[in-house]
Design a protein around this motif. Sequence first.
Motif, short mmCIF file in Angstrom:
data_model
loop_
_atom_site.label_atom_id
_atom_site.label_comp_id
_atom_site.label_asym_id
_atom_site.label_seq_id
_atom_site.Cartn_x
_atom_site.Cartn_y
_atom_site.Cartn_z
N LEU A 13 0.90 -1.24 0.02
CA LEU A 13 0.07 -0.09 -0.09
C LEU A 13 1.15 1.17 -0.24
CD1 LEU A 13 -2.46 -1.18 2.62
CD2 LEU A 13 -2.91 -1.11 0.37
N VAL A 14 0.50 2.38 -0.62
CA VAL A 14 1.05 3.43 -0.73
C VAL A 14 0.71 4.35 0.45
CG1 VAL A 14 1.58 5.84 -1.75
CG2 VAL A 14 1.48 3.55 -3.08
N GLY A 15 1.45 4.54 1.76
CA GLY A 15 1.46 5.22 2.68
C GLY A 15 0.35 4.56 3.74
N SER A 16 0.84 4.22 5.18
CA SER A 16 -0.10 3.85 6.08
C SER A 16 -1.09 4.48 6.41
CB SER A 16 0.74 3.68 7.31
OG SER A 16 1.28 4.70 7.67
N ARG A 50 -7.26 5.64 7.71
CA ARG A 50 -8.26 6.75 7.09
C ARG A 50 -9.66 5.74 6.94
NH1 ARG A 50 -5.88 9.71 2.41
NH2 ARG A 50 -5.95 7.54 1.39
N ASP A 51 -9.38 4.72 6.47
CA ASP A 51 -10.57 3.93 6.54
C ASP A 51 -10.34 2.27 6.70
OD1 ASP A 51 -13.12 2.70 5.95
OD2 ASP A 51 -12.95 3.22 3.87
N SER A 52 -10.16 2.30 8.18
CA SER A 52 -9.75 0.81 8.55
C SER A 52 -10.95 -0.34 8.30
CB SER A 52 -9.45 0.86 10.02
OG SER A 52 -10.61 1.13 10.81
N SER A 53 -12.08 -0.08 7.90
CA SER A 53 -13.24 -0.82 7.83
C SER A 53 -13.33 -1.15 6.33
CB SER A 53 -14.69 -0.23 8.16
OG SER A 53 -14.77 1.01 7.19
N GLN A 54 -12.60 -0.88 5.53
CA GLN A 54 -12.38 -1.10 4.16
C GLN A 54 -12.13 -2.53 3.88
OE1 GLN A 54 -9.43 0.59 1.67
NE2 GLN A 54 -11.24 1.68 0.35
N ASP A 55 -13.00 -3.19 2.99
CA ASP A 55 -12.78 -4.55 2.80
C ASP A 55 -12.01 -4.88 1.49
OD1 ASP A 55 -13.09 -7.44 2.60
OD2 ASP A 55 -14.90 -7.46 2.51
N ARG A 56 -10.47 -4.97 1.82
CA ARG A 56 -9.52 -5.17 0.72
C ARG A 56 -9.70 -6.44 0.10
NH1 ARG A 56 -8.08 -1.72 4.41
NH2 ARG A 56 -7.11 0.08 3.98
N ALA A 57 -10.19 -7.46 0.97
CA ALA A 57 -10.15 -8.91 0.02
C ALA A 57 -11.12 -8.78 -0.98
CB ALA A 57 -10.37 -9.90 1.21
N GLN A 114 -13.22 -8.81 -6.42
CA GLN A 114 -13.97 -8.24 -7.64
C GLN A 114 -13.02 -7.90 -8.72
OE1 GLN A 114 -13.49 -4.68 -8.90
NE2 GLN A 114 -15.03 -5.27 -10.43
N LEU A 115 -11.62 -7.47 -8.32
CA LEU A 115 -10.78 -7.30 -9.63
C LEU A 115 -10.55 -8.43 -10.32
CD1 LEU A 115 -8.35 -4.64 -8.03
CD2 LEU A 115 -9.74 -4.35 -10.06
N PHE A 137 -6.40 -14.24 0.05
CA PHE A 137 -6.20 -12.86 0.04
C PHE A 137 -5.66 -12.46 1.51
CE2 PHE A 137 -6.46 -8.36 0.81
CZ PHE A 137 -5.93 -7.81 -0.10
N ASP A 138 -4.40 -12.26 1.72
CA ASP A 138 -3.96 -12.04 3.17
C ASP A 138 -3.08 -11.01 3.29
OD1 ASP A 138 -4.91 -14.64 4.54
OD2 ASP A 138 -3.81 -15.59 2.97
N ILE A 139 -3.51 -10.01 4.37
CA ILE A 139 -2.65 -8.98 4.87
C ILE A 139 -1.36 -9.45 5.48
CG2 ILE A 139 -2.34 -6.89 6.28
CD1 ILE A 139 -4.25 -6.58 3.71
N VAL A 140 -0.32 -9.23 5.00
CA VAL A 140 1.05 -9.89 5.59
C VAL A 140 2.11 -8.71 6.32
CG1 VAL A 140 0.95 -11.72 4.10
CG2 VAL A 140 2.16 -9.98 3.47
N ARG A 141 3.11 -9.12 6.90
CA ARG A 141 4.20 -8.26 7.36
C ARG A 141 5.36 -8.55 6.56
NH1 ARG A 141 5.07 -8.99 13.64
NH2 ARG A 141 6.09 -10.97 12.95
#
Length: 109
Positions: A13-16, A21-28, A33-34, A45-49
């Motif tokens: 992501l560009v910038g934390s 700003r919108d932590s409820s956004q469903d990125r998965a 959809q894409l 789909f996973d958020i990773v460190r």
Amino acid sequence: FTHTPQYAILSGLVGSEMCIRDSSQDRAAAATQLSEAVGGKMESFDIVRGAYDFVGVITGDVGFEATAAVKLAVESTGTITNFTILEKMDINKAAELATKAMAGYKPAG
């Protein structure tokens, strides 16, 4: 070995501040959809460190060009960086083709 196209997508992501700003956004859901828009299926789909912020796995009857189209679309928004596409391959088939290629190959010199 049956080859079903499979791609691992890694990106950041560009910038934390986007997450804050919108932590409820469903990125998965957005990523799913894409992938569906180009005929693929989001297997995971996973958020990773680490060096990347997320990793997704797309399968289906899609070519590399379809996955590259997703990359172009997402990167054009300016919200994603370092969108990397890794394509699953059959190493045995590659080795077989390398053997065929080497059969008639003569190095220069």
